[in-house]
Design an enzyme around this catalytic site. Structure first.
Site, short mmCIF file in Angstrom:
data_model
loop_
_atom_site.label_atom_id
_atom_site.label_comp_id
_atom_site.label_asym_id
_atom_site.label_seq_id
_atom_site.Cartn_x
_atom_site.Cartn_y
_atom_site.Cartn_z
N ASP A 189 0.86 -1.19 0.00
CA ASP A 189 0.00 0.00 0.00
C ASP A 189 0.89 1.23 0.00
OD1 ASP A 189 -0.18 1.09 3.12
OD2 ASP A 189 -0.03 -1.10 3.05
N GLU A 203 -7.28 4.96 12.34
CA GLU A 203 -6.14 4.84 13.25
C GLU A 203 -6.11 5.89 14.34
OE1 GLU A 203 -2.32 3.95 11.19
OE2 GLU A 203 -3.44 4.50 9.39
#
Length: 351
Positions: free
Chosen positions: A44, A137
């Site tokens: 990613d 996150e």
């Protein structure tokens, strides 16, 4: 958000990215152990992988680097777009990789607005095959109930506007402590970050992971910086089914898979208590930087990485961004050094 013979340790990658201290020399040879028989791996990427705008050689990523899929950062917050998203998503797909897009959540801002923006970037951009991803996150002050409601709003809005059921990316500490380990989202696929040699157990009531982010410091031919490396929980055929919309496809691979041991990752699998104590002592003035460096070296980090950890902690403390409350919680919880470095990385992103 791979592993190699010369894998750059996660601590160094975190500190270098956060502090912007240096650039990384181009990769000139394939990373070791990028692929294992029957294991489907991928990367990613975000703007960090395009220093100075230098293009990623996606053909090499797939053919020489052995990668099967790629997630590309598309957006963040209510209106920020990765300027390289369209180019990288198209080039990765043209190179034969399965491609997905992810959105870095800013929960202090409106969920529906962010979801609509993310969907607009995806819908206007190159075709993608993998589910759109909510990268969750940080809580930005929301409690578990508020954050769960925010998350559901975002996911529902993205699905309504893209026609694709999204996936959640997170990491253990965040889901346990900031989402209260809720099991409300098990109908969505899970992509879990855990920097260690063995695949982690699922969190939040999920029965399996769909993707595991194993390291953020892999090296892959075609990408001139360290890069996040991931494994799909299935074979290539199951990845094709997953990309076609069968989000239950896969399972059983990570559950029996153990990666070859990496010394750097072995360091990250240790209990983090001693290192957290040293960080908190430094932040309170009870210890100096040298004591934190010594604690990091005692944990197994080399001198450069130990210095980088201390530098990152000092920088966050000086900016008032060191997550002291999270560190105190982590100190008494069952967490590893890898979880600690993900926490510090996220603090740096917010600084």
């Amino acid at each position: 958000m791979h592993f190699s013979r010369r894998i750059r340790s996660v601590a160094a990658a975190v500190a270098t990215l956060a502090l912007g201290l240096s650039t990384v020399a181009p990769v000139t040879e394939p990373a070791e152990a990028q692929s294992f028989p029957g294991v489907v791996s991928g990367v990613d990427v975000a703007g960090h992988q395009r220093p100075g705008g230098a293009a990623i050689d996606w053909k090499s990523v797939g053919t020489i680097g052995g990668q099967d899929f790629a997630f590309v950062k598309a957006s963040e917050g209510e209106g920020w777009k990765n300027e390289y998203y369209d180019e990288d998503a198209k080039a990765a797909a043209d190179a034969g990789l399965k491609v997905g897009a992810y959105h870095y959540a800013r929960p202090a801002e409106d969920a529906a607005t962010q979801a609509r923006y993310f969907a607009s970037v995806i819908n206007a951009g190159p075709a993608t095959q993998l589910p759109p991803v909510l990268d969750l996150e940080v809580d930005e002050g929301l409690g578990p109930v508020q954050l769960a409601a925010w998350t559901q709003t975002f996911l529902s809005e993205v699905q309504a506007r893209t026609g694709k059921r999204p996936m959640i990316y997170t990491y253990r500490y965040f889901w346990y402590e900031r989402m209260d380990n809720t099991n409300a989202f098990t109908s969505y696929p899970l992509w879990l970050a855990a920097y260690q040699n063995q695949p982690p157990a699922p969190v939040g009531g999920w029965d399996k992971l769909s993707f595991w982010q194993r390291s953020e410091s892999g090296r892959v031919v075609g990408i001139n910086t360290p890069v996040d490396m991931n494994i799909f929980n299935g074979n290539e055929g199951q990845l094709g089914q997953f990309a076609a919309g069968n989000l239950r496809a896969g399972g059983g691979v990570l559950e029996r898979f153990q990666a070859p041991d990496s010394g750097e990752l072995k360091v990250l699998e240790q209990d983090n208590t001693a290192l957290v104590v040293a960080i908190l002592a430094l932040a309170s003035g009870g210890l100096g930087a040298q004591q934190l460096i010594d604690a990091a070296r005692l944990a197994g980090f080399d001198p450069t990485d130990a210095d980088n950890i201390a530098g990152l902690v000092r920088a966050l403390a000086n900016q008032g961004e060191l997550p002291v409350d999270d560190l105190r919680t982590m100190m008494i919880g069952n967490y590893q050094i890898g979880d600690l470095l993900i926490l510090l990385d996220n603090a740096a992103k917010q600084a």
